[in-house]
Motif scaffolding. Structure first.
Motif, short mmCIF file in Angstrom:
data_model
loop_
_atom_site.label_atom_id
_atom_site.label_comp_id
_atom_site.label_asym_id
_atom_site.label_seq_id
_atom_site.Cartn_x
_atom_site.Cartn_y
_atom_site.Cartn_z
N THR A 121 70.19 -22.87 36.69
CA THR A 121 69.78 -24.22 37.09
C THR A 121 68.36 -24.49 36.61
O THR A 121 68.06 -25.55 36.05
N LYS A 125 66.56 -27.28 34.12
CA LYS A 125 65.47 -28.13 34.63
C LYS A 125 64.25 -28.03 33.70
O LYS A 125 63.60 -29.02 33.40
N GLN A 152 78.73 -22.83 32.86
CA GLN A 152 77.73 -23.51 33.70
C GLN A 152 76.61 -24.08 32.83
O GLN A 152 76.19 -25.23 33.00
N SER A 156 75.80 -28.05 32.43
CA SER A 156 74.52 -28.65 32.85
C SER A 156 73.70 -29.11 31.65
O SER A 156 73.03 -30.13 31.72
N GLU A 282 68.69 -29.20 43.92
CA GLU A 282 69.74 -28.76 42.99
C GLU A 282 69.84 -29.64 41.76
O GLU A 282 70.54 -29.31 40.81
#
Ligand code: GDP
Length: 301
Positions: A121, A125, A152, A156, A282
């Motif tokens: 994640t 970001k 994943q 993303s 998140e």
């Protein structure tokens, strides 16, 4: 105690100073007791807290002896408040400038950390953060350990409109990392983020793999992704990673939840490594730049 509560408690302790008619040693001791109790409840390392207490006392004593208060109670309050503020800043400031990516050259950033800490994640970001600031950014998924890791990243990165590289067939993370970085360097990307495998716990195999990937991609900066919600364990985890991955920066994730944060704060002192960002949610934009002084100012409200 969650971070917001820590802030409230510290603030209340500092405010109580304004109500004390005289600021003597007894008042200072009582104030420090409150400050230290709040820090300990937030999982800040006991040795660091003891050091903070001692340093504040020494600073205040020296300032008063040099006549900084000019005999006025109000100035004495200021001396005490400033000493505490400065020492709180010191807690999160190892005094080391982290690497700053530069445009027009490849900046390879390698992310390391245990599984579940928020590595994947955070990689997205970070890519979004730099992309927004005009750096051509991309992600290399060198996590072949966790099933679904590449999916994943793909999802993303696609959502974030960031270029990515990975493989469904190659099982060697070192090969993938090297291929991805070489490809993106050739395509003149500015920020190349390498997401590495995690494990559920610290294992020698994981550390060996990180060293190998590091040798293959020669990162300009290695970032440890640390989960604030693991409390005091953050410090030991950071120490273990520092030995093999020698990261130069920390990103603390999940600061939005019920994290106490003190364990992650202690990791800074234990590894003499600066925090560069905080993960606060998140979503792709839930990443805040971290600087010691503004962080403490905001914490104190
Ligand atoms: P990895 O195994 O280290 O790659 O971890 P992931 O990136 O898959 O994240 C694990 C979980 O933590 C996911 O459910 C993420 O949405 C969540 N997560 C990551 N960063 C944050 C954060 O800053 N705040 C919150 N609340 N959740 C986060």
């Amino acid at each position: 105690m969650v971070l917001a509560d820590l802030g409230r408690k510290l603030n209340a302790a500092l405010q109580s100073l304004n109500r004390a008619p005289v600021v003597d040693e007894k008042v200072l001791d009582a104030l420090l007791k409150e400050v230290c109790a709040a820090l300990l409840e937030s999982d800040v390392n006991v040795k660091l807290v003891a050091q903070l207490r001692q340093k504040v006392k020494t600073k205040v004593k020296a300032a008063l002896e040099s006549g900084a208060d000019k005999g006025k109670e109000q100035n004495r309050r200021f001396v005490v408040q400033k000493a505490i503020f400065d020492e709180l800043v010191q807690l999160v400031d190892p005094g080391i400038e982290p690497y700053k990516p530069k445009k027009g050259q490849p900046n390879v950033i390698m992310a390391v950390g245990l599984q579940g800490n928020g590595k994947t994640t955070t990689c997205t970001k970070l890519a979004v953060y730099y992309q927004k600031r005009g750096f051509k950014s991309c992600i290399v998924c060198a996590d072949t350990f966790r099933a679904g890791a590449f999916d994943q990243t793909r999802q993303s990165a696609t959502k974030a409109k960031v270029a990515y590289f990975g493989s469904y067939t190659e099982t060697d993370p070192v090969t993938i990392a090297a291929q991805g970085v070489a490809k993106f360097k050739k395509e003149r990307f500015d920020v190349i983020i390498v997401d590495t495998s995690g494990r559920h716990k610290q294992e020698s195999e994981l550390f060996r793999e990180m060293v190998q990937i590091g040798e293959a991609v020669k990162p300009n900066m290695t970032v440890m992704i640390l989960d604030a919600s693991i409390g005091q364990a953050a410090e030991a985890q950071a120490r273990a990673f520092k030995e093999s991955a020698d990261f130069g920066a920390i990103i603390v994730t999940k600061m939005d939840g019920h994290a106490k944060g003190g364990g992650a704060i202690s990791a800074v002192a234990a590894t003499k490594t600066p925090i560069i960002f905080l993960g606060v949610g998140e979503h792709l934009h839930d990443l805040e730049r971290f600087s010691p002084q503004p962080f403490i100012s905001k914490l104190l409200g």
